[in-house]
Design a protein around this motif. Sequence first.
Motif: not given
Length: 500
Positions: A81-82, A91-92, A99-101, A120-121
Amino acid sequence: MTPTSERPPADRGWSWHPDRALPADPGVRAVARQVLDATQGLPIISMHGHVDATMLALDAAFPDPATLLVTPDHYITRMLVSQATSPGPVRDAGVRSPADLGVGPGADADPREIWRRFCAGWTALRATPTRYWLEHVLHDVFEASVAPSPETADDLFDHIAERLARPEYRPRALFERFGIEVLATTDPPDSPLDAHAALAADGWGGRVIPTFRPDVLLEPGLAGWRGELDRLSAAAEIDAHSYDGFHDALRARRQAFIRAGARATDHGHLRADTTRLSAADARALFAAALREPLAAEASAALTAHLLFEQAAMSADDGLVMQLHTGVLRDHDRGAAAAHGPNIGFDIPVAGEFTRGLRPVLEAFGSHENFRLIVFTVDETVSSRELAPLAGAYPAMRLGAPWWFLDAPDAMRRFREAVTETAGLRNTSGFVDDTRAFCSIPARHDLARRADASYLARLVAEHRLDFDEAIDTAIDLAYRLPKESYPVPETAARPLPETVA
Protein backbone atom coordinates in the motif's frame (compact mmCIF):
# COMPACT_ATOMS: atom_id res chain seq x y z
CA MET A 1 23.83 -9.56 -9.50
CA THR A 2 24.96 -12.69 -7.66
CA PRO A 3 28.75 -13.20 -7.99
CA THR A 4 29.51 -15.84 -10.62
CA SER A 5 31.19 -18.16 -8.10
CA GLU A 6 28.08 -18.21 -5.92
CA ARG A 7 25.40 -18.19 -8.61
CA PRO A 8 23.24 -21.35 -8.59
CA PRO A 9 23.34 -23.55 -11.70
CA ALA A 10 20.77 -22.51 -14.31
CA ASP A 11 18.98 -25.86 -14.20
CA ARG A 12 18.28 -25.66 -10.48
CA GLY A 13 15.64 -22.96 -10.78
CA TRP A 14 14.99 -20.71 -7.78
CA SER A 15 17.26 -21.37 -4.83
CA TRP A 16 18.75 -19.45 -1.95
CA HIS A 17 22.08 -19.51 -0.23
CA PRO A 18 22.66 -21.69 2.86
CA ASP A 19 24.74 -18.88 4.39
CA ARG A 20 21.96 -16.29 4.09
CA ALA A 21 22.12 -13.63 6.81
CA LEU A 22 25.50 -14.91 8.08
CA PRO A 23 28.57 -12.61 8.25
CA ALA A 24 30.28 -11.59 5.02
CA ASP A 25 33.77 -12.13 6.46
CA PRO A 26 34.73 -15.73 5.47
CA GLY A 27 36.46 -16.54 8.77
CA VAL A 28 33.64 -15.27 10.97
CA ARG A 29 31.09 -16.89 8.67
CA ALA A 30 32.75 -20.28 9.12
CA VAL A 31 32.42 -19.98 12.90
CA ALA A 32 28.81 -18.77 12.57
CA ARG A 33 27.96 -21.83 10.48
CA GLN A 34 29.13 -24.12 13.27
CA VAL A 35 27.26 -22.15 15.92
CA LEU A 36 24.12 -22.22 13.78
CA ASP A 37 24.41 -25.98 13.29
CA ALA A 38 23.97 -26.42 17.05
CA THR A 39 20.53 -24.78 16.97
CA GLN A 40 19.10 -25.76 13.59
CA GLY A 41 17.48 -28.93 14.88
CA LEU A 42 16.13 -27.53 18.13
CA PRO A 43 12.36 -27.36 18.67
CA ILE A 44 10.63 -23.99 18.38
CA ILE A 45 9.38 -22.40 21.59
CA SER A 46 6.91 -19.78 20.34
CA MET A 47 5.82 -17.96 23.48
CA HIS A 48 4.25 -14.85 21.97
CA GLY A 49 2.21 -14.71 18.79
CA HIS A 50 -1.21 -14.14 17.31
CA VAL A 51 -2.05 -17.37 15.54
CA ASP A 52 -5.72 -18.27 15.98
CA ALA A 53 -6.11 -21.40 18.10
CA THR A 54 -9.36 -22.15 16.25
CA MET A 55 -7.34 -22.84 13.12
CA LEU A 56 -5.49 -25.65 14.89
CA ALA A 57 -8.58 -26.92 16.69
CA LEU A 58 -10.53 -27.29 13.43
CA ASP A 59 -7.49 -28.47 11.45
CA ALA A 60 -9.24 -27.68 8.17
CA ALA A 61 -7.36 -27.15 4.92
CA PHE A 62 -6.24 -23.58 4.29
CA PRO A 63 -8.49 -22.01 1.62
CA ASP A 64 -6.00 -20.54 -0.87
CA PRO A 65 -2.53 -18.94 -1.09
CA ALA A 66 -3.71 -15.33 -0.85
CA THR A 67 -5.94 -15.87 2.18
CA LEU A 68 -3.14 -17.75 3.93
CA LEU A 69 -0.05 -15.73 3.03
CA VAL A 70 -1.04 -12.22 1.91
CA THR A 71 -4.24 -10.79 3.39
CA PRO A 72 -3.53 -11.46 7.12
CA ASP A 73 0.11 -10.30 6.97
CA HIS A 74 0.26 -6.56 7.60
CA TYR A 75 4.01 -6.56 6.90
CA ILE A 76 3.14 -7.38 3.28
CA THR A 77 0.02 -5.27 2.89
CA ARG A 78 1.49 -2.11 4.45
CA MET A 79 4.54 -2.24 2.18
CA LEU A 80 2.49 -2.72 -0.96
CA VAL A 81 0.00 0.00 0.00
CA SER A 82 2.94 2.36 0.64
CA GLN A 83 3.69 2.08 -3.11
CA ALA A 84 0.10 2.65 -4.21
CA THR A 85 0.59 6.17 -5.61
CA SER A 86 4.11 5.73 -6.97
CA PRO A 87 4.71 4.86 -10.62
CA GLY A 88 5.65 1.21 -10.77
CA PRO A 89 4.44 -2.37 -10.66
CA VAL A 90 2.33 -2.11 -7.50
CA ARG A 91 0.20 0.73 -8.82
CA ASP A 92 0.09 -0.87 -12.24
CA ALA A 93 -1.28 -4.06 -10.63
CA GLY A 94 -4.23 -2.12 -9.22
CA VAL A 95 -3.27 -1.69 -5.55
CA ARG A 96 -4.87 1.49 -4.23
CA SER A 97 -5.77 0.56 -0.65
CA PRO A 98 -5.71 -2.41 1.78
CA ALA A 99 -9.04 -3.52 0.28
CA ASP A 100 -7.24 -4.44 -2.95
CA LEU A 101 -5.27 -7.00 -0.93
CA GLY A 102 -8.33 -8.49 0.75
CA VAL A 103 -8.25 -6.42 3.93
CA GLY A 104 -11.39 -5.10 5.64
CA PRO A 105 -15.09 -4.85 4.80
CA GLY A 106 -15.86 -4.62 1.10
CA ALA A 107 -12.42 -5.93 0.19
CA ASP A 108 -11.58 -7.66 -3.05
CA ALA A 109 -12.63 -11.28 -2.60
CA ASP A 110 -10.82 -12.78 -5.61
CA PRO A 111 -7.85 -14.67 -4.13
CA ARG A 112 -6.13 -15.11 -7.47
CA GLU A 113 -6.29 -11.41 -8.25
CA ILE A 114 -4.94 -10.57 -4.77
CA TRP A 115 -2.12 -13.04 -5.37
CA ARG A 116 -1.29 -11.44 -8.73
CA ARG A 117 -1.05 -8.03 -7.05
CA PHE A 118 1.25 -9.48 -4.40
CA CYS A 119 3.50 -11.06 -7.02
CA ALA A 120 3.60 -7.80 -8.98
CA GLY A 121 4.84 -6.07 -5.82
CA TRP A 122 7.51 -8.64 -4.96
CA THR A 123 10.33 -6.21 -5.79
CA ALA A 124 8.97 -3.73 -3.20
CA LEU A 125 9.95 -6.23 -0.50
CA ARG A 126 13.64 -6.42 -1.46
CA ALA A 127 16.07 -6.32 1.50
CA THR A 128 13.26 -6.51 4.06
CA PRO A 129 12.84 -9.31 6.62
CA THR A 130 9.39 -9.89 5.09
CA ARG A 131 11.11 -10.93 1.86
CA TYR A 132 13.37 -13.30 3.81
CA TRP A 133 10.43 -14.92 5.64
CA LEU A 134 8.42 -15.29 2.44
CA GLU A 135 11.32 -16.84 0.56
CA HIS A 136 11.66 -19.37 3.38
CA VAL A 137 7.93 -20.13 3.32
CA LEU A 138 7.68 -20.43 -0.45
CA HIS A 139 10.93 -22.32 -0.98
CA ASP A 140 11.09 -24.56 2.10
CA VAL A 141 7.46 -25.04 3.13
CA PHE A 142 5.74 -25.07 -0.28
CA GLU A 143 8.67 -26.27 -2.43
CA ALA A 144 8.21 -23.52 -4.99
CA SER A 145 10.75 -23.59 -7.81
CA VAL A 146 10.22 -20.01 -8.98
CA ALA A 147 10.15 -16.64 -7.24
CA PRO A 148 7.00 -14.47 -7.33
CA SER A 149 6.66 -12.19 -10.34
CA PRO A 150 3.86 -11.10 -12.70
CA GLU A 151 4.94 -13.88 -15.06
CA THR A 152 4.95 -16.65 -12.44
CA ALA A 153 1.91 -15.55 -10.39
CA ASP A 154 -0.68 -17.96 -11.76
CA ASP A 155 1.59 -21.00 -11.85
CA LEU A 156 2.78 -20.26 -8.32
CA PHE A 157 -0.80 -19.84 -7.09
CA ASP A 158 -1.77 -23.20 -8.60
CA HIS A 159 1.33 -24.89 -7.18
CA ILE A 160 0.63 -23.70 -3.62
CA ALA A 161 -3.11 -24.40 -3.93
CA GLU A 162 -2.32 -27.97 -4.92
CA ARG A 163 -0.10 -28.33 -1.85
CA LEU A 164 -2.77 -26.87 0.43
CA ALA A 165 -5.19 -29.59 -0.66
CA ARG A 166 -2.88 -32.29 0.72
CA PRO A 167 -3.32 -33.63 4.27
CA GLU A 168 0.32 -32.88 5.10
CA TYR A 169 -0.36 -29.17 4.63
CA ARG A 170 -3.16 -28.93 7.16
CA PRO A 171 -2.43 -26.85 10.29
CA ARG A 172 -1.58 -29.66 12.73
CA ALA A 173 0.61 -31.48 10.22
CA LEU A 174 2.54 -28.26 9.56
CA PHE A 175 2.79 -27.63 13.31
CA GLU A 176 4.58 -30.98 13.64
CA ARG A 177 6.70 -30.40 10.55
CA PHE A 178 7.80 -27.00 11.81
CA GLY A 179 9.09 -28.59 15.02
CA ILE A 180 6.98 -26.40 17.30
CA GLU A 181 7.09 -27.59 20.90
CA VAL A 182 4.91 -24.86 22.42
CA LEU A 183 2.80 -22.20 20.70
CA ALA A 184 1.25 -19.39 22.74
CA THR A 185 -1.72 -17.52 21.29
CA THR A 186 -2.99 -14.11 22.41
CA ASP A 187 -6.57 -13.99 23.67
CA PRO A 188 -9.01 -11.36 24.97
CA PRO A 189 -9.96 -11.61 28.65
CA ASP A 190 -13.54 -12.71 27.91
CA SER A 191 -12.49 -15.51 25.57
CA PRO A 192 -14.29 -18.80 26.35
CA LEU A 193 -11.07 -20.59 25.37
CA ASP A 194 -13.13 -23.21 23.55
CA ALA A 195 -10.47 -23.87 20.92
CA HIS A 196 -7.87 -24.52 23.60
CA ALA A 197 -10.26 -26.89 25.37
CA ALA A 198 -10.85 -28.76 22.10
CA LEU A 199 -7.12 -29.05 21.50
CA ALA A 200 -6.57 -30.32 25.03
CA ALA A 201 -9.30 -32.94 24.50
CA ASP A 202 -7.41 -34.07 21.39
CA GLY A 203 -4.21 -34.56 23.40
CA TRP A 204 -2.66 -31.19 22.53
CA GLY A 205 -2.84 -29.79 26.06
CA GLY A 206 0.25 -27.75 26.88
CA ARG A 207 1.29 -27.49 23.23
CA VAL A 208 -1.04 -24.65 22.24
CA ILE A 209 -1.63 -22.33 25.17
CA PRO A 210 -3.49 -19.03 25.63
CA THR A 211 -2.08 -15.69 26.75
CA PHE A 212 -4.21 -13.25 28.76
CA ARG A 213 -4.40 -9.81 27.11
CA PRO A 214 -6.63 -7.38 29.05
CA ASP A 215 -5.68 -4.13 27.24
CA VAL A 216 -9.28 -3.18 26.41
CA LEU A 217 -10.20 -3.38 30.08
CA LEU A 218 -7.30 -1.22 31.26
CA GLU A 219 -8.12 1.71 28.93
CA PRO A 220 -11.09 3.50 30.55
CA GLY A 221 -10.81 6.36 28.08
CA LEU A 222 -12.15 4.18 25.27
CA ALA A 223 -15.73 4.78 24.23
CA GLY A 224 -16.52 1.06 24.36
CA TRP A 225 -15.04 0.45 27.80
CA ARG A 226 -18.42 -0.04 29.51
CA GLY A 227 -19.29 -2.75 27.00
CA GLU A 228 -16.02 -4.49 27.79
CA LEU A 229 -17.04 -4.54 31.45
CA ASP A 230 -20.32 -6.20 30.43
CA ARG A 231 -18.41 -8.92 28.56
CA LEU A 232 -15.96 -9.39 31.45
CA SER A 233 -18.85 -9.74 33.89
CA ALA A 234 -20.51 -12.41 31.73
CA ALA A 235 -17.29 -14.36 31.22
CA ALA A 236 -16.25 -14.29 34.89
CA GLU A 237 -19.79 -14.56 36.27
CA ILE A 238 -18.83 -11.70 38.58
CA ASP A 239 -20.22 -8.16 38.31
CA ALA A 240 -17.27 -6.06 37.11
CA HIS A 241 -19.10 -2.72 37.32
CA SER A 242 -17.43 -1.69 40.56
CA TYR A 243 -13.78 -1.23 41.43
CA ASP A 244 -13.61 -4.33 43.64
CA GLY A 245 -15.81 -6.42 41.35
CA PHE A 246 -13.62 -5.44 38.38
CA HIS A 247 -10.51 -6.79 40.07
CA ASP A 248 -12.28 -9.92 41.29
CA ALA A 249 -13.47 -10.62 37.75
CA LEU A 250 -9.99 -10.14 36.33
CA ARG A 251 -8.54 -12.53 38.91
CA ALA A 252 -11.19 -15.08 38.00
CA ARG A 253 -10.42 -14.83 34.30
CA ARG A 254 -6.69 -15.09 34.92
CA GLN A 255 -7.34 -18.33 36.81
CA ALA A 256 -9.43 -19.61 33.90
CA PHE A 257 -6.52 -18.90 31.58
CA ILE A 258 -4.10 -20.66 33.93
CA ARG A 259 -6.33 -23.72 33.93
CA ALA A 260 -6.21 -23.64 30.12
CA GLY A 261 -2.40 -23.65 30.21
CA ALA A 262 -1.55 -19.94 30.08
CA ARG A 263 1.90 -18.87 31.22
CA ALA A 264 1.77 -15.13 30.57
CA THR A 265 -0.21 -11.94 30.24
CA ASP A 266 0.40 -9.38 27.52
CA HIS A 267 0.01 -5.61 27.71
CA GLY A 268 0.27 -3.35 24.67
CA HIS A 269 -0.30 0.17 25.92
CA LEU A 270 1.12 3.39 24.55
CA ARG A 271 3.28 4.05 27.62
CA ALA A 272 5.06 1.95 30.21
CA ASP A 273 3.84 4.07 33.13
CA THR A 274 2.98 2.01 36.22
CA THR A 275 2.44 4.84 38.72
CA ARG A 276 0.09 3.71 41.47
CA LEU A 277 -2.73 5.94 42.66
CA SER A 278 -4.06 6.14 46.19
CA ALA A 279 -6.98 3.79 46.81
CA ALA A 280 -9.38 6.72 47.08
CA ASP A 281 -8.22 8.33 43.82
CA ALA A 282 -8.33 5.02 41.94
CA ARG A 283 -11.87 4.31 43.10
CA ALA A 284 -12.98 7.83 42.22
CA LEU A 285 -11.55 7.64 38.70
CA PHE A 286 -13.06 4.20 38.15
CA ALA A 287 -16.47 5.49 39.23
CA ALA A 288 -16.10 8.49 36.92
CA ALA A 289 -15.19 6.20 33.99
CA LEU A 290 -18.42 4.26 34.56
CA ARG A 291 -20.37 7.47 33.93
CA GLU A 292 -18.54 8.63 30.79
CA PRO A 293 -15.19 8.17 28.99
CA LEU A 294 -12.36 9.79 30.91
CA ALA A 295 -10.29 12.64 29.54
CA ALA A 296 -6.88 11.66 28.21
CA GLU A 297 -4.83 12.62 31.29
CA ALA A 298 -7.19 10.97 33.77
CA SER A 299 -7.50 7.88 31.59
CA ALA A 300 -3.70 7.53 31.35
CA ALA A 301 -3.40 7.84 35.13
CA LEU A 302 -5.97 5.11 35.74
CA THR A 303 -4.38 2.86 33.08
CA ALA A 304 -1.01 3.20 34.81
CA HIS A 305 -2.58 2.27 38.14
CA LEU A 306 -4.43 -0.71 36.66
CA LEU A 307 -1.19 -1.88 35.03
CA PHE A 308 0.44 -1.83 38.46
CA GLU A 309 -2.45 -3.90 39.81
CA GLN A 310 -1.91 -6.42 37.01
CA ALA A 311 1.71 -6.72 38.13
CA ALA A 312 0.51 -7.38 41.67
CA MET A 313 -1.75 -10.14 40.36
CA SER A 314 1.19 -11.66 38.45
CA ALA A 315 3.25 -11.69 41.64
CA ASP A 316 0.38 -13.62 43.21
CA ASP A 317 -0.61 -16.09 40.48
CA GLY A 318 2.72 -16.44 38.65
CA LEU A 319 1.67 -15.41 35.14
CA VAL A 320 4.65 -13.78 33.42
CA MET A 321 3.91 -10.13 32.66
CA GLN A 322 4.83 -9.13 29.09
CA LEU A 323 4.94 -5.40 28.38
CA HIS A 324 4.84 -4.27 24.74
CA THR A 325 4.58 -0.49 24.70
CA GLY A 326 5.43 2.52 22.56
CA VAL A 327 3.20 2.13 19.51
CA LEU A 328 0.56 4.63 18.44
CA ARG A 329 -2.15 2.40 17.03
CA ASP A 330 -4.12 3.24 13.88
CA HIS A 331 -2.13 6.34 12.94
CA ASP A 332 -4.39 6.80 9.91
CA ARG A 333 -7.77 6.96 11.60
CA GLY A 334 -9.60 7.13 8.30
CA ALA A 335 -7.93 3.92 7.10
CA ALA A 336 -8.79 2.20 10.38
CA ALA A 337 -12.44 3.25 10.08
CA ALA A 338 -12.60 1.99 6.50
CA HIS A 339 -10.55 -1.20 6.72
CA GLY A 340 -10.24 -2.08 10.40
CA PRO A 341 -7.29 -2.15 12.84
CA ASN A 342 -3.93 -3.90 12.43
CA ILE A 343 -3.46 -2.99 8.78
CA GLY A 344 0.03 -1.49 9.08
CA PHE A 345 -0.68 2.01 10.36
CA ASP A 346 0.67 1.37 13.88
CA ILE A 347 3.68 3.67 14.28
CA PRO A 348 6.31 3.69 17.08
CA VAL A 349 6.79 6.60 19.46
CA ALA A 350 9.66 7.38 21.83
CA GLY A 351 9.65 5.25 24.98
CA GLU A 352 10.42 5.94 28.62
CA PHE A 353 10.98 3.12 31.10
CA THR A 354 13.27 4.23 33.92
CA ARG A 355 10.63 6.30 35.71
CA GLY A 356 7.63 4.47 34.27
CA LEU A 357 8.62 1.03 35.56
CA ARG A 358 10.00 2.24 38.88
CA PRO A 359 6.78 1.65 40.90
CA VAL A 360 6.42 -1.96 39.71
CA LEU A 361 10.12 -2.78 40.00
CA GLU A 362 10.42 -1.28 43.47
CA ALA A 363 7.42 -3.32 44.57
CA PHE A 364 8.07 -6.61 42.76
CA GLY A 365 11.48 -6.42 41.07
CA SER A 366 12.98 -8.89 43.55
CA HIS A 367 9.83 -10.92 44.12
CA GLU A 368 10.48 -14.63 43.58
CA ASN A 369 7.10 -15.19 41.89
CA PHE A 370 7.20 -12.17 39.56
CA ARG A 371 8.67 -12.08 36.06
CA LEU A 372 8.49 -9.02 33.80
CA ILE A 373 9.56 -9.20 30.14
CA VAL A 374 9.80 -5.82 28.43
CA PHE A 375 9.77 -5.26 24.68
CA THR A 376 10.35 -2.02 22.80
CA VAL A 377 10.41 -0.67 19.27
CA ASP A 378 12.46 2.35 20.40
CA GLU A 379 16.10 1.32 19.98
CA THR A 380 17.35 4.44 21.74
CA VAL A 381 16.23 3.16 25.15
CA SER A 382 17.82 -0.30 24.91
CA SER A 383 21.28 0.62 26.14
CA ARG A 384 20.26 3.73 28.11
CA GLU A 385 17.35 2.36 30.15
CA LEU A 386 16.31 -1.24 29.55
CA ALA A 387 19.69 -2.97 29.75
CA PRO A 388 20.61 -1.27 33.07
CA LEU A 389 17.19 -2.12 34.52
CA ALA A 390 17.39 -5.78 33.47
CA GLY A 391 20.95 -5.93 34.74
CA ALA A 392 19.80 -4.87 38.20
CA TYR A 393 16.34 -6.28 38.93
CA PRO A 394 16.09 -10.10 39.25
CA ALA A 395 12.48 -10.17 38.02
CA MET A 396 13.08 -8.35 34.72
CA ARG A 397 14.18 -9.71 31.36
CA LEU A 398 14.48 -8.05 28.00
CA GLY A 399 12.23 -9.28 25.23
CA ALA A 400 13.60 -9.95 21.76
CA PRO A 401 13.65 -7.26 19.05
CA TRP A 402 10.00 -6.94 18.23
CA TRP A 403 7.82 -5.87 15.31
CA PHE A 404 9.76 -3.33 13.21
CA LEU A 405 13.01 -4.49 14.85
CA ASP A 406 12.47 -8.16 13.96
CA ALA A 407 15.19 -7.91 11.30
CA PRO A 408 18.84 -9.01 10.92
CA ASP A 409 20.57 -5.68 11.50
CA ALA A 410 18.19 -4.67 14.29
CA MET A 411 18.81 -8.01 16.05
CA ARG A 412 22.56 -7.39 15.82
CA ARG A 413 22.14 -3.87 17.17
CA PHE A 414 20.04 -5.23 20.04
CA ARG A 415 22.75 -7.69 21.12
CA GLU A 416 25.42 -5.01 20.85
CA ALA A 417 23.34 -2.50 22.80
CA VAL A 418 22.23 -4.64 25.73
CA THR A 419 24.68 -7.50 26.28
CA GLU A 420 27.52 -5.55 27.90
CA THR A 421 25.15 -4.20 30.58
CA ALA A 422 22.40 -6.81 30.92
CA GLY A 423 24.29 -9.92 29.84
CA LEU A 424 22.83 -12.64 27.66
CA ARG A 425 20.87 -14.54 30.28
CA ASN A 426 18.78 -11.50 31.17
CA THR A 427 17.09 -11.74 27.79
CA SER A 428 14.04 -13.88 27.07
CA GLY A 429 14.97 -15.64 23.85
CA PHE A 430 13.18 -15.03 20.58
CA VAL A 431 9.43 -14.50 20.17
CA ASP A 432 7.97 -14.37 16.66
CA ASP A 433 4.91 -12.17 17.39
CA THR A 434 3.13 -13.26 14.19
CA ARG A 435 -0.28 -14.04 12.78
CA ALA A 436 1.37 -15.63 9.76
CA PHE A 437 1.48 -19.27 10.87
CA CYS A 438 3.66 -20.51 8.03
CA SER A 439 6.33 -17.88 8.75
CA ILE A 440 7.04 -19.12 12.29
CA PRO A 441 9.97 -21.38 11.33
CA ALA A 442 11.33 -18.67 9.01
CA ARG A 443 11.36 -16.08 11.78
CA HIS A 444 13.04 -18.40 14.27
CA ASP A 445 15.57 -19.42 11.63
CA LEU A 446 16.48 -15.78 11.00
CA ALA A 447 16.79 -15.07 14.73
CA ARG A 448 19.09 -18.07 15.17
CA ARG A 449 21.24 -16.88 12.27
CA ALA A 450 21.47 -13.38 13.74
CA ASP A 451 22.52 -14.76 17.13
CA ALA A 452 25.01 -17.16 15.53
CA SER A 453 26.53 -14.22 13.66
CA TYR A 454 26.85 -12.13 16.82
CA LEU A 455 28.36 -14.97 18.84
CA ALA A 456 30.76 -15.86 16.02
CA ARG A 457 32.14 -12.33 16.09
CA LEU A 458 32.76 -12.63 19.83
CA VAL A 459 34.64 -15.88 19.19
CA ALA A 460 36.66 -14.33 16.35
CA GLU A 461 37.60 -11.42 18.62
CA HIS A 462 38.60 -13.86 21.39
CA ARG A 463 35.91 -12.47 23.70
CA LEU A 464 34.13 -15.81 24.01
CA ASP A 465 35.28 -19.40 23.75
CA PHE A 466 33.83 -21.46 20.93
CA ASP A 467 32.24 -23.96 23.32
CA GLU A 468 30.62 -21.09 25.22
CA ALA A 469 29.25 -19.69 21.96
CA ILE A 470 27.61 -23.04 21.19
CA ASP A 471 26.12 -23.28 24.68
CA THR A 472 24.89 -19.67 24.51
CA ALA A 473 23.26 -20.20 21.12
CA ILE A 474 21.29 -23.11 22.56
CA ASP A 475 20.33 -20.91 25.52
CA LEU A 476 19.01 -18.16 23.26
CA ALA A 477 17.13 -20.47 20.91
CA TYR A 478 15.65 -22.95 23.36
CA ARG A 479 16.51 -22.85 27.05
CA LEU A 480 15.85 -19.18 27.78
CA PRO A 481 12.36 -19.07 26.23
CA LYS A 482 11.39 -22.06 28.38
CA GLU A 483 12.95 -20.57 31.52
CA SER A 484 11.43 -17.14 30.86
CA TYR A 485 7.88 -18.50 30.63
CA PRO A 486 7.53 -21.11 33.39
CA VAL A 487 4.28 -22.88 34.20
CA PRO A 488 2.68 -20.89 37.05
CA GLU A 489 2.90 -22.72 40.37
CA THR A 490 -0.72 -21.69 40.97
CA ALA A 491 -1.73 -24.08 38.18
CA ALA A 492 -1.39 -26.88 40.74
CA ARG A 493 -3.09 -25.05 43.62
CA PRO A 494 -6.68 -25.73 44.71
CA LEU A 495 -8.88 -22.95 43.36
CA PRO A 496 -10.99 -20.68 45.55
CA GLU A 497 -14.71 -21.33 45.23
CA THR A 498 -15.24 -18.00 43.45
CA VAL A 499 -13.11 -19.06 40.49
CA ALA A 500 -13.56 -22.84 40.53
